[in-house]
Design a protein around this motif. Structure first.
Motif, PDB file in Angstrom:
ATOM      1  N   GLN A 127      19.163 -26.304 -66.740  1.00 13.39           N
ATOM      2  CA  GLN A 127      19.688 -25.928 -65.435  1.00 13.39           C
ATOM      3  C   GLN A 127      20.451 -27.127 -64.907  1.00 13.39           C
ATOM      4  OE1 GLN A 127      16.714 -24.688 -62.643  1.00 13.39           O
ATOM      5  NE2 GLN A 127      18.197 -23.572 -61.404  1.00 13.39           N
ATOM      6  N   GLU A 128      21.756 -26.971 -64.821  1.00 10.66           N
ATOM      7  CA  GLU A 128      22.661 -28.067 -64.483  1.00 10.66           C
ATOM      8  C   GLU A 128      22.412 -29.231 -65.451  1.00 10.66           C
ATOM      9  OE1 GLU A 128      22.729 -28.902 -60.280  1.00 10.66           O
ATOM     10  OE2 GLU A 128      22.814 -26.760 -59.819  1.00 10.66           O
ATOM     11  N   ASN A 129      22.030 -30.408 -64.968  1.00 13.32           N
ATOM     12  CA  ASN A 129      21.815 -31.550 -65.862  1.00 13.32           C
ATOM     13  C   ASN A 129      20.360 -31.702 -66.295  1.00 13.32           C
ATOM     14  OD1 ASN A 129      24.509 -32.276 -65.739  1.00 13.32           O
ATOM     15  ND2 ASN A 129      24.201 -33.589 -63.958  1.00 13.32           N
ATOM     16  N   LEU A 130      19.482 -30.795 -65.869  1.00 16.90           N
ATOM     17  CA  LEU A 130      18.061 -30.925 -66.136  1.00 16.90           C
ATOM     18  C   LEU A 130      17.650 -30.053 -67.327  1.00 16.90           C
ATOM     19  CD1 LEU A 130      15.681 -32.467 -64.814  1.00 16.90           C
ATOM     20  CD2 LEU A 130      15.134 -30.337 -63.643  1.00 16.90           C
ATOM     21  N   THR A 131      17.070 -30.698 -68.347  1.00 14.31           N
ATOM     22  CA  THR A 131      16.561 -29.985 -69.513  1.00 14.31           C
ATOM     23  C   THR A 131      15.039 -29.927 -69.401  1.00 14.31           C
ATOM     24  OG1 THR A 131      18.376 -30.796 -70.879  1.00 14.31           O
ATOM     25  CG2 THR A 131      16.436 -29.980 -72.042  1.00 14.31           C
ATOM     26  N   THR A 132      14.476 -28.726 -69.513  1.00 11.02           N
ATOM     27  CA  THR A 132      13.025 -28.538 -69.445  1.00 11.02           C
ATOM     28  C   THR A 132      12.525 -28.092 -70.807  1.00 11.02           C
ATOM     29  OG1 THR A 132      13.136 -27.975 -67.103  1.00 11.02           O
ATOM     30  CG2 THR A 132      11.146 -27.309 -68.284  1.00 11.02           C
ATOM     31  N   ILE A 133      11.495 -28.778 -71.294  1.00 10.15           N
ATOM     32  CA  ILE A 133      10.896 -28.490 -72.591  1.00 10.15           C
ATOM     33  C   ILE A 133       9.441 -28.093 -72.348  1.00 10.15           C
ATOM     34  CG2 ILE A 133      10.357 -29.389 -74.893  1.00 10.15           C
ATOM     35  CD1 ILE A 133      12.708 -31.410 -72.860  1.00 10.15           C
ATOM     36  N   ILE A 134       9.042 -26.946 -72.911  1.00 11.83           N
ATOM     37  CA  ILE A 134       7.662 -26.477 -72.782  1.00 11.83           C
ATOM     38  C   ILE A 134       7.076 -26.337 -74.183  1.00 11.83           C
ATOM     39  CG2 ILE A 134       6.129 -24.660 -71.947  1.00 11.83           C
ATOM     40  CD1 ILE A 134       8.347 -23.963 -69.893  1.00 11.83           C
ATOM     41  N   PRO A 135       6.218 -27.286 -74.598  1.00  6.31           N
ATOM     42  CA  PRO A 135       5.546 -27.130 -75.881  1.00  6.31           C
ATOM     43  C   PRO A 135       4.502 -26.013 -75.785  1.00  6.31           C
ATOM     44  CG  PRO A 135       5.243 -29.365 -74.994  1.00  6.31           C
ATOM     45  CD  PRO A 135       5.891 -28.540 -73.941  1.00  6.31           C
ATOM     46  N   SER A 188       2.345 -28.014 -71.706  1.00  6.20           N
ATOM     47  CA  SER A 188       2.891 -28.956 -70.738  1.00  6.20           C
ATOM     48  C   SER A 188       4.255 -28.445 -70.306  1.00  6.20           C
ATOM     49  CB  SER A 188       3.016 -30.338 -71.392  1.00  6.20           C
ATOM     50  OG  SER A 188       3.468 -31.288 -70.472  1.00  6.20           O
ATOM     51  N   ARG A 189       4.842 -29.090 -69.330  1.00  6.98           N
ATOM     52  CA  ARG A 189       6.226 -28.817 -68.919  1.00  6.98           C
ATOM     53  C   ARG A 189       6.861 -30.179 -68.672  1.00  6.98           C
ATOM     54  NH1 ARG A 189       9.093 -24.609 -66.514  1.00  6.98           N
ATOM     55  NH2 ARG A 189       7.215 -23.337 -66.593  1.00  6.98           N
ATOM     56  N   ILE A 190       7.877 -30.485 -69.449  1.00  2.47           N
ATOM     57  CA  ILE A 190       8.509 -31.801 -69.370  1.00  2.47           C
ATOM     58  C   ILE A 190       9.983 -31.597 -69.037  1.00  2.47           C
ATOM     59  CG2 ILE A 190       8.997 -33.933 -70.642  1.00  2.47           C
ATOM     60  CD1 ILE A 190       6.682 -32.776 -72.594  1.00  2.47           C
ATOM     61  N   SER A 191      10.453 -32.290 -68.016  1.00  2.16           N
ATOM     62  CA  SER A 191      11.849 -32.169 -67.619  1.00  2.16           C
ATOM     63  C   SER A 191      12.529 -33.524 -67.668  1.00  2.16           C
ATOM     64  CB  SER A 191      11.963 -31.591 -66.205  1.00  2.16           C
ATOM     65  OG  SER A 191      11.452 -30.277 -66.170  1.00  2.16           O
ATOM     66  N   VAL A 210      15.838 -38.563 -76.862  1.00  4.73           N
ATOM     67  CA  VAL A 210      14.568 -38.049 -76.355  1.00  4.73           C
ATOM     68  C   VAL A 210      13.751 -37.527 -77.531  1.00  4.73           C
ATOM     69  CG1 VAL A 210      13.477 -36.328 -74.873  1.00  4.73           C
ATOM     70  CG2 VAL A 210      15.603 -37.411 -74.150  1.00  4.73           C
ATOM     71  N   LYS A 211      12.458 -37.868 -77.524  1.00  4.19           N
ATOM     72  CA  LYS A 211      11.554 -37.385 -78.570  1.00  4.19           C
ATOM     73  C   LYS A 211      10.250 -36.962 -77.911  1.00  4.19           C
ATOM     74  CE  LYS A 211      10.067 -40.542 -81.379  1.00  4.19           C
ATOM     75  NZ  LYS A 211       9.907 -41.460 -82.519  1.00  4.19           N
ATOM     76  N   ILE A 212       9.761 -35.778 -78.275  1.00  7.59           N
ATOM     77  CA  ILE A 212       8.480 -35.282 -77.799  1.00  7.59           C
ATOM     78  C   ILE A 212       7.641 -34.944 -79.026  1.00  7.59           C
ATOM     79  CG2 ILE A 212       7.288 -33.465 -76.515  1.00  7.59           C
ATOM     80  CD1 ILE A 212       9.891 -33.233 -74.836  1.00  7.59           C
ATOM     81  N   ILE A 213       6.444 -35.520 -79.090  1.00 10.21           N
ATOM     82  CA  ILE A 213       5.531 -35.257 -80.203  1.00 10.21           C
ATOM     83  C   ILE A 213       4.267 -34.619 -79.632  1.00 10.21           C
ATOM     84  CG2 ILE A 213       4.190 -36.253 -82.100  1.00 10.21           C
ATOM     85  CD1 ILE A 213       6.220 -38.615 -82.027  1.00 10.21           C
ATOM     86  N   VAL A 214       3.923 -33.451 -80.152  1.00 13.65           N
ATOM     87  CA  VAL A 214       2.741 -32.722 -79.699  1.00 13.65           C
ATOM     88  C   VAL A 214       1.751 -32.642 -80.855  1.00 13.65           C
ATOM     89  CG1 VAL A 214       1.875 -30.515 -78.832  1.00 13.65           C
ATOM     90  CG2 VAL A 214       4.091 -31.370 -78.074  1.00 13.65           C
ATOM     91  N   THR A 215       0.497 -32.992 -80.572  1.00  8.92           N
ATOM     92  CA  THR A 215      -0.572 -32.932 -81.570  1.00  8.92           C
ATOM     93  C   THR A 215      -1.723 -32.114 -81.004  1.00  8.92           C
ATOM     94  OG1 THR A 215       0.058 -35.143 -82.327  1.00  8.92           O
ATOM     95  CG2 THR A 215      -2.082 -34.312 -83.039  1.00  8.92           C
ATOM     96  N   VAL A 216      -2.226 -31.184 -81.810  1.00 12.00           N
ATOM     97  CA  VAL A 216      -3.378 -30.357 -81.445  1.00 12.00           C
ATOM     98  C   VAL A 216      -4.403 -30.491 -82.566  1.00 12.00           C
ATOM     99  CG1 VAL A 216      -4.199 -28.011 -80.968  1.00 12.00           C
ATOM    100  CG2 VAL A 216      -1.946 -28.734 -80.150  1.00 12.00           C
ATOM    101  N   SER A 217      -5.644 -30.836 -82.209  1.00 13.38           N
ATOM    102  CA  SER A 217      -6.675 -31.040 -83.221  1.00 13.38           C
ATOM    103  C   SER A 217      -8.038 -30.636 -82.682  1.00 13.38           C
ATOM    104  CB  SER A 217      -6.703 -32.513 -83.639  1.00 13.38           C
ATOM    105  OG  SER A 217      -7.788 -32.758 -84.498  1.00 13.38           O
ATOM    106  N   ASP A 218      -8.877 -30.106 -83.585  1.00 13.67           N
ATOM    107  CA  ASP A 218     -10.260 -29.818 -83.188  1.00 13.67           C
ATOM    108  C   ASP A 218     -11.196 -30.930 -83.651  1.00 13.67           C
ATOM    109  OD1 ASP A 218     -10.487 -29.426 -85.916  1.00 13.67           O
ATOM    110  OD2 ASP A 218     -11.236 -27.367 -85.766  1.00 13.67           O
TER     111      ASP A 218
END
Length: 110
Positions: free
Chosen positions: A21-29, A73-76, A85-93
Motif C-alpha cells: 500500500q503506497e510505499n509500505l510493504t506488509t508481510i504476514i508469515p 506475525s505482521r511485519i511492515s 530485507v530478509k525474514i526468517i521464520v522457524t516453527v519447532s516442537d
C-alpha cells in the motif's frame, strides 16, 4: 513409515502473504501443520539500507491447530531503493517438527 513422515512434512509448510500500500510493504508469515502442535515460533527480520541495519526477533510459544493456516506475525516495512530485507521464520516442537522458511527482498535500485 518413512513415507508417512515425508507426507506429514510435505503437508506442513510456512508461506508468506504480502501486500503493498503506497510505499509500505506488509508481510504476514503463515504456517499450516499436518498435526496440531504446541510449537516454539521465531520470526527474525533484518533490514539493511542506507540508514543502517535493523534487526527484530520475536519468539513465543503457540498452539497451532492441524490443517489450518495461522498468521504468525505482521511485519511492515517502507522498503526504499537500496534496501535489503530478509525474514526468517522457524516453527519447532522441540522434537520431530522443524520448519524454517525465508522471505527476501534483495538489495535493489530504482
Amino acid at each position: 513409515m518413512s513415507t508417512f513422515i515425508l507426507l506429514a512434512a510435505l503437508a506442513s509448510q510456512i508461506t508468506f502473504s504480502t501486500s503493498q500500500q503506497e510505499n509500505l510493504t506488509t508481510i504476514i508469515p503463515q504456517v499450516t501443520l499436518a498435526d496440531a502442535c504446541e510449537c516454539q515460533v521465531e520470526v527474525l527480520s533484518v533490514r539493511e539500507g542506507q540508514g543502517g541495519k535493523s534487526t527484530s526477533r520475536q519468539k513465543n510459544t503457540l498452539f497451532i491447530p492441524a490443517n489450518q493456516p495461522i498468521d504468525l506475525s505482521r511485519i511492515s516495512f517502507n522498503i526504499r531503493s537500496g534496501d535489503a530485507v530478509k525474514i526468517i521464520v522457524t516453527v519447532s516442537d522441540g522434537k520431530s517438527l522443524y520448519l524454517s522458511q525465508q522471505w527476501t527482498v534483495p538489495m535493489h535500485t530504482h
